[in-house]
Write a protein that holds these residues in place. Structure first.
Motif, PDB file in Angstrom:
ATOM      1  N   SER A 330     -32.385   2.907   9.221  1.00 27.24           N
ATOM      2  CA  SER A 330     -32.140   3.813   7.977  1.00 27.24           C
ATOM      3  C   SER A 330     -32.399   5.350   8.226  1.00 27.24           C
ATOM      4  O   SER A 330     -32.965   5.606   9.274  1.00 27.24           O
ATOM      5  CB  SER A 330     -33.383   3.049   6.987  1.00 27.24           C
ATOM      6  OG  SER A 330     -34.677   3.478   7.284  1.00 27.24           O
ATOM      7  N   GLU A 331     -32.269   5.933   7.036  1.00 27.72           N
ATOM      8  CA  GLU A 331     -32.437   7.281   7.239  1.00 27.72           C
ATOM      9  C   GLU A 331     -33.790   7.803   7.361  1.00 27.72           C
ATOM     10  O   GLU A 331     -34.308   8.706   8.116  1.00 27.72           O
ATOM     11  CB  GLU A 331     -31.773   7.963   5.889  1.00 27.72           C
ATOM     12  CG  GLU A 331     -31.862   9.597   6.016  1.00 27.72           C
ATOM     13  CD  GLU A 331     -30.679  10.369   6.609  1.00 27.72           C
ATOM     14  OE1 GLU A 331     -30.750  11.475   7.081  1.00 27.72           O
ATOM     15  OE2 GLU A 331     -29.518   9.590   6.727  1.00 27.72           O
ATOM     16  N   ASN A 373     -39.167  -2.087   6.971  1.00 26.63           N
ATOM     17  CA  ASN A 373     -39.056  -3.207   5.797  1.00 26.63           C
ATOM     18  C   ASN A 373     -37.793  -3.640   5.614  1.00 26.63           C
ATOM     19  O   ASN A 373     -36.825  -3.136   6.042  1.00 26.63           O
ATOM     20  CB  ASN A 373     -40.097  -2.700   4.625  1.00 26.63           C
ATOM     21  CG  ASN A 373     -39.512  -1.523   3.791  1.00 26.63           C
ATOM     22  OD1 ASN A 373     -38.398  -1.279   3.808  1.00 26.63           O
ATOM     23  ND2 ASN A 373     -40.253  -0.588   3.643  1.00 26.63           N
ATOM     24  N   ASP A 374     -37.905  -4.628   4.436  1.00 24.81           N
ATOM     25  CA  ASP A 374     -36.573  -5.095   4.210  1.00 24.81           C
ATOM     26  C   ASP A 374     -35.511  -4.044   3.820  1.00 24.81           C
ATOM     27  O   ASP A 374     -34.294  -4.153   3.814  1.00 24.81           O
ATOM     28  CB  ASP A 374     -36.881  -6.186   2.833  1.00 24.81           C
ATOM     29  CG  ASP A 374     -37.338  -7.557   3.774  1.00 24.81           C
ATOM     30  OD1 ASP A 374     -37.407  -7.840   5.010  1.00 24.81           O
ATOM     31  OD2 ASP A 374     -38.157  -8.438   3.028  1.00 24.81           O
ATOM     32  N   GLU A 379     -30.369  -1.148   3.693  1.00 23.36           N
ATOM     33  CA  GLU A 379     -29.870   0.069   4.000  1.00 23.36           C
ATOM     34  C   GLU A 379     -28.677  -0.135   5.387  1.00 23.36           C
ATOM     35  O   GLU A 379     -27.608   0.476   5.053  1.00 23.36           O
ATOM     36  CB  GLU A 379     -30.603   1.344   4.291  1.00 23.36           C
ATOM     37  CG  GLU A 379     -29.757   2.560   4.429  1.00 23.36           C
ATOM     38  CD  GLU A 379     -30.858   3.767   4.177  1.00 23.36           C
ATOM     39  OE1 GLU A 379     -30.537   4.988   5.143  1.00 23.36           O
ATOM     40  OE2 GLU A 379     -31.926   3.773   3.993  1.00 23.36           O
ATOM     41  N   LEU A 380     -29.003  -0.522   6.334  1.00 24.37           N
ATOM     42  CA  LEU A 380     -28.422  -0.860   7.499  1.00 24.37           C
ATOM     43  C   LEU A 380     -27.229  -1.613   7.117  1.00 24.37           C
ATOM     44  O   LEU A 380     -25.967  -1.529   7.633  1.00 24.37           O
ATOM     45  CB  LEU A 380     -29.284  -1.523   8.405  1.00 24.37           C
ATOM     46  CG  LEU A 380     -28.348  -2.144   9.883  1.00 24.37           C
ATOM     47  CD1 LEU A 380     -27.714  -1.147  10.389  1.00 24.37           C
ATOM     48  CD2 LEU A 380     -29.356  -2.928  10.474  1.00 24.37           C
ATOM     49  N   LYS A 385     -21.406  -1.492   6.373  1.00 25.09           N
ATOM     50  CA  LYS A 385     -20.245  -1.814   5.424  1.00 25.09           C
ATOM     51  C   LYS A 385     -19.410  -0.600   5.124  1.00 25.09           C
ATOM     52  O   LYS A 385     -18.098  -0.591   5.238  1.00 25.09           O
ATOM     53  CB  LYS A 385     -20.580  -2.742   4.264  1.00 25.09           C
ATOM     54  CG  LYS A 385     -20.977  -4.159   4.524  1.00 25.09           C
ATOM     55  CD  LYS A 385     -21.622  -4.810   3.216  1.00 25.09           C
ATOM     56  CE  LYS A 385     -21.993  -6.124   3.620  1.00 25.09           C
ATOM     57  NZ  LYS A 385     -22.326  -6.971   2.411  1.00 25.09           N
ATOM     58  N   GLU A 386     -20.138   0.220   4.887  1.00 24.25           N
ATOM     59  CA  GLU A 386     -19.234   1.496   4.347  1.00 24.25           C
ATOM     60  C   GLU A 386     -18.431   1.961   5.856  1.00 24.25           C
ATOM     61  O   GLU A 386     -17.311   2.664   5.750  1.00 24.25           O
ATOM     62  CB  GLU A 386     -20.471   2.303   4.194  1.00 24.25           C
ATOM     63  CG  GLU A 386     -19.690   3.949   3.543  1.00 24.25           C
ATOM     64  CD  GLU A 386     -20.948   4.807   2.991  1.00 24.25           C
ATOM     65  OE1 GLU A 386     -20.403   5.907   2.500  1.00 24.25           O
ATOM     66  OE2 GLU A 386     -21.932   4.629   3.048  1.00 24.25           O
ATOM     67  N   LEU A 387     -19.182   2.286   7.081  1.00 21.14           N
ATOM     68  CA  LEU A 387     -18.331   2.581   8.345  1.00 21.14           C
ATOM     69  C   LEU A 387     -17.515   1.665   8.604  1.00 21.14           C
ATOM     70  O   LEU A 387     -16.528   2.160   9.010  1.00 21.14           O
ATOM     71  CB  LEU A 387     -19.528   2.331   9.542  1.00 21.14           C
ATOM     72  CG  LEU A 387     -20.718   3.602   9.728  1.00 21.14           C
ATOM     73  CD1 LEU A 387     -21.567   3.088  10.607  1.00 21.14           C
ATOM     74  CD2 LEU A 387     -20.151   4.942   9.677  1.00 21.14           C
TER      75      LEU A 387
END
Length: 522
Positions: A330-331, A373-374, A379-380, A385-387
């Protein structure tokens, strides 16, 4: 037919650049893994050349057989010793047996290799008639202490300056103790029988660089590839990585320096460096090589500095898949690690890879980070899916393993069950979206134990090196009285990476954090 003639001689015949030398002081340079893995190690090849450059010293190589048990039953028990590559002599028939070790999980392989050389693995069980056992390589810089039950000499840091001095001492010494006296006090020299703590690391001056291959072979993991080191160290402040501390300070070579050491016969060249897209001469060197029709290989490129020009050069060099590292799911965790790469950087890289016709984008990352955390895993999954809508995506996922000499030394390991649960969720939700490859959570736990353990972890490895398994590791660690001193430490997102809320842990172990790592998380 002997093992050397049937298995090793065909490999030798296919090599280019092999050194053949005879001298009074004989060194066996062992690699405790398969030939194909060892010959992909640039550091191993550099040490091989350095030993052979010293007058009066000759160095030959030896590797762990692909099937050590089969070698032991079919050859060792019949009196055939593990051979060197160059001449087939017994690998243990030398004055110095030097092992270059890259990975924590090769700890048991070190013990097995000494055993196959008909040498007792434990230092205190060997005699003055046995060769001196020296261990170097990346593992010794990361954590030398599990090696202390086995090694007579441990070399920590760069080899370019200190290996010629070691070789000269071996040649000139009148006895084992005389050799120890000659090397004691040299940069990076750790003598477990004399010293209780690791010394200042050896750091090669810039004039002894760049490192480059000695031997090219089709049987390497990097088949027929000539390696040359563009940079040593890393200018980036990523808190989890050993490159800045272990190989610091950052030293860039000049582009022409790299081109000058690449032989005319090379058809594939691999540029080695921790941050090649930060290296100021990557484009110049890459363009010069591709203009000569040479294929290129590179380690991963930073997504925040990649551009179409660099990507086009790599495509012209034959790369099919573009590789970057996210290093966190995540960011917010990338910011916590001071990775310096944003979601937009990764999206831009995916678009460049698609536009230039790369067959896909490979993204490396870690899970099991302290404050994870979850939501981070969510986010991953969403971001992957976006990538995947832009280009084909492959994820390489590794559990986070805290290392000495980084600010994360006192972080806890996330735990096998936690990591396996997150991997299972990722696999379930992304199985039709991305190609997934992950490192075992169980073996990552073993790696974490070795990465921060002491001599007792080495003794646990000695108990199980013939029958290694996760269950065997757990039992052996219990037998030697190992406890995880960091298990109850807590990492929080509101604290800088590497600063933790302490549980109960060994203060002595805490003081072993290198001064090289101080302040990196601030």
């Amino acid at each position: 037919m002997s093992y050397w003639r049937r298995t090793i001689k065909p490999l030798l015949d296919d090599e280019t650049g092999t050194l053949f030398k005879q001298a009074p002081a004989r060194v066996t340079l062992g690699f405790p893994n398969r030939y194909s893995v060892g010959m992909a190690s640039l550091g191993y090849q550099v040490i091989y050349r350095l030993f052979n450059q010293v007058e009066g010293v000759a160095c030959e190589r030896a590797f762990l057989p692909d099937d050590p048990e089969l070698f032991e039953t079919q050859h060792l028990k019949r009196g055939e010793a593990l051979p060197t590559v160059e001449s087939g002599r017994a690998a243990g028939d030398c004055e110095l047996l030097a092992l270059s070790v890259s990975f924590e999980l090769d700890l048991t392989n070190i013990i097995r290799m000494l055993d196959l050389c008909s040498l007792h693995p434990l230092r205190d069980q060997r005699s003055d008639e046995d060769p001196i056992i020296m261990i170097g390589g990346p593992l010794t810089s990361s954590n030398p202490y599990p090696l202390t039950p086995f090694a007579d000499v441990i070399v920590i840091g760069d080899g370019e300056q200190v290996v010629p001095l070691i070789a000269a001492a071996l040649r000139d010494a009148s006895s084992r103790e005389d050799f120890y006296d000659l090397v004691d006090g040299l940069p990076g020299i750790f003598l477990p029988q004399r010293h209780s703590h690791e010394p200042q690391w050896a750091t090669a001056p810039k004039e002894l660089l760049p490192a480059y291959s000695q031997i090219v072979t089709p049987h390497s993991e990097l088949s027929n590839m000539f390696l040359v080191e563009a940079q040593r160290g890393c200018p980036r402040p990523c808190t989890f990585c050993l490159a800045r501390t272990m190989y610091g300070p950052n030293r860039n070579n000049q582009g022409q320096e790299l081109l000058d050491v690449i032989p005319d016969w090379a058809t594939k060249v691999g540029l080695v460096g921790a941050a090649l897209s930060d290296f100021p001469h990557t484009k110049m060197v890459g363009r010069a090589l591709t203009d000569r029709g040479i294929k290129l290989g590179v380690s991963s490129i930073r997504a925040d500095t990649v551009d179409e020009e660099l990507a086009a050069i790599l495509k012209a060099g034959g790369l099919r898949t573009f590789t970057v590292a996210s290093d966190a799911p995540s960011e917010r965790l990338r910011q916590w690690l001071k990775k310096g790469i944003t979601t937009e950087d990764l999206l831009k890289t995916a678009q460049i890879s698609r536009d230039l016709g790369f067959s896909g984008l490979k993204v490396y990352m870690m899970i099991g980070l302290g404050p994870e955390n979850d939501d981070d895993i969510t986010e991953l999954i969403s971001f992957t899916k976006e990538l995947a809508q832009i280009n084909r995506i492959a994820l390489g996922i590794s559990p986070f393993v805290p290392k000495r000499h980084t600010p994360h030394f006192q972080d806890s390991f996330a735990g096998i069950k936690v990591i396996e649960g997150r991997l299972k969720r990722i696999q379930k939700e992304l199985r039709s979206t991305a190609e997934l490859r992950n490192v075992s959570a169980k073996w990552a736990w073993v790696e974490s134990v070795i990465a921060r353990g002491g001599p007792e972890v080495g003794m646990a490895a000695y108990q199980i090196y013939r029958s290694e398994s996760i269950g065997a590791w757990k039992k052996a660690l219990d037998d030697v009285g190992w406890v995880d001193p960091f298990a109850s430490n807590e990492s929080r997102i509101d604290l800088p990476a590497g600063q933790v809320v302490h549980g109960h842990y060994d203060e002595l172990a805490g003081r072993q954090v290198s001064s090289h790592a101080e302040g990196l998380a601030i």
